[in-house]
Scaffold this motif. Sequence first.
Motif, PDB file in Angstrom:
ATOM      1  N   ARG A   1      11.020  -9.597  -3.392  1.00 26.65           N
ATOM      2  CA  ARG A   1      11.324  -9.250  -4.772  1.00 26.65           C
ATOM      3  C   ARG A   1      10.033  -9.176  -5.589  1.00 26.65           C
ATOM      4  N   ASN A   2      10.038  -8.321  -6.605  1.00 24.15           N
ATOM      5  CA  ASN A   2       8.953  -8.254  -7.597  1.00 24.15           C
ATOM      6  C   ASN A   2       7.604  -7.834  -7.017  1.00 24.15           C
ATOM      7  N   ILE A   3       7.637  -6.920  -6.032  1.00 28.36           N
ATOM      8  CA  ILE A   3       6.372  -6.369  -5.552  1.00 28.36           C
ATOM      9  C   ILE A   3       6.317  -4.850  -5.722  1.00 28.36           C
ATOM     10  N   GLY A   4       7.364  -4.272  -6.369  1.00 18.66           N
ATOM     11  CA  GLY A   4       7.334  -2.850  -6.676  1.00 18.66           C
ATOM     12  C   GLY A   4       8.287  -1.994  -5.871  1.00 18.66           C
ATOM     13  N   LEU A   5       9.285  -2.605  -5.253  1.00 18.87           N
ATOM     14  CA  LEU A   5      10.229  -1.835  -4.443  1.00 18.87           C
ATOM     15  C   LEU A   5      11.593  -1.660  -5.096  1.00 18.87           C
ATOM     16  N   GLU A   6      11.722  -2.095  -6.329  1.00 23.52           N
ATOM     17  CA  GLU A   6      13.041  -2.069  -6.977  1.00 23.52           C
ATOM     18  C   GLU A   6      13.591  -0.656  -7.149  1.00 23.52           C
ATOM     19  N   ASP A   7      12.720   0.350  -7.284  1.00 29.96           N
ATOM     20  CA  ASP A   7      13.197   1.724  -7.397  1.00 29.96           C
ATOM     21  C   ASP A   7      13.729   2.251  -6.075  1.00 29.96           C
ATOM     22  N   LEU A   8      13.282   1.669  -4.969  1.00 32.17           N
ATOM     23  CA  LEU A   8      13.693   2.128  -3.650  1.00 32.17           C
ATOM     24  C   LEU A   8      14.870   1.304  -3.125  1.00 32.17           C
TER      25      LEU A   8
ATOM     26  N   LYS B   1       0.854  -1.179   0.000  1.00 30.28           N
ATOM     27  CA  LYS B   1       0.000   0.000   0.000  1.00 30.28           C
ATOM     28  C   LYS B   1       0.896   1.236   0.000  1.00 30.28           C
ATOM     29  N   LEU B   2       0.294   2.396  -0.222  1.00 29.20           N
ATOM     30  CA  LEU B   2       1.087   3.619  -0.302  1.00 29.20           C
ATOM     31  C   LEU B   2       1.869   3.849   0.981  1.00 29.20           C
ATOM     32  N   ASP B   3       1.260   3.552   2.127  1.00 35.03           N
ATOM     33  CA  ASP B   3       1.961   3.724   3.404  1.00 35.03           C
ATOM     34  C   ASP B   3       3.211   2.868   3.487  1.00 35.03           C
ATOM     35  N   ASP B   4       3.175   1.698   2.849  1.00 37.93           N
ATOM     36  CA  ASP B   4       4.337   0.812   2.893  1.00 37.93           C
ATOM     37  C   ASP B   4       5.550   1.453   2.214  1.00 37.93           C
ATOM     38  N   TYR B   5       5.317   2.147   1.093  1.00 33.38           N
ATOM     39  CA  TYR B   5       6.417   2.850   0.431  1.00 33.38           C
ATOM     40  C   TYR B   5       6.994   3.911   1.366  1.00 33.38           C
ATOM     41  N   GLY B   6       6.107   4.655   2.017  1.00 29.96           N
ATOM     42  CA  GLY B   6       6.566   5.681   2.950  1.00 29.96           C
ATOM     43  C   GLY B   6       7.369   5.098   4.099  1.00 29.96           C
TER      44      GLY B   6
END
Length: 217
Positions: free
Chosen positions: A147-154, A126-131
């Motif tokens: 891996r492969n859940i959308g955190l590769e940019d971070l 969720k958005l909070d997880d990125y934060g």
Amino acid sequence: LGYNENKIKIVLPGAKLGQYQENIFNKLALLNQASFHRKYFTVGAIAALNQKQKIETVFQAIKICWPVIPNLQLIVIGQGQERKNLSWLAKKMEIENLVWLVGEQKQLKKWLASFDIFLTASDPLKLDDYGNVLEAMAAGLPVLAPRNIGLEDLVVENKTGFLIESENSEMLARQIIKLHQDKKLRARLGKNGRERVNQFFTLEKMAVKLEQIFRIN
């Protein structure tokens, strides 16, 4: 969908660290920062406790690590319908003395300062997880994430942390042990993470980028 790719702009999440209030669990975090923290190697996570299977994988990794890291503890920040079941599961797995389920915590700065490693246990994100990941990186913590859940940019592999195959408790355990045994590696990953946030992911930078997009369009 037929949209012109030149019209699509990617705006990454941004982090802003603010002021924090005290509560009973913040006092525990402060203890971690002082003498308590020196006694324990702390893996910290922030997750909604609605995904028993994901947290169970973390518990399994902690149990694998325990013989190698006898001063290990896991602190999970978050609330959810599975909290009681997870407390029971930790007891069943005989790791209840290693696991703290401290509930929802709005003020995270002192908690992050008490962790040695930050672990992302949410999938999907969720958005909070990125934060939360960005705040952990800004606090100088190495990040372990699926891996492969959308955190590769971070999370950059072997630069700011490690990406692990989802639900692979043995691989997660190996990385926790590796980071425990190599203090210089932890420091390097944490330093790189903080620099990456400052370079790319501050809230101010994201706001400027949004403003530029609105002006162009």
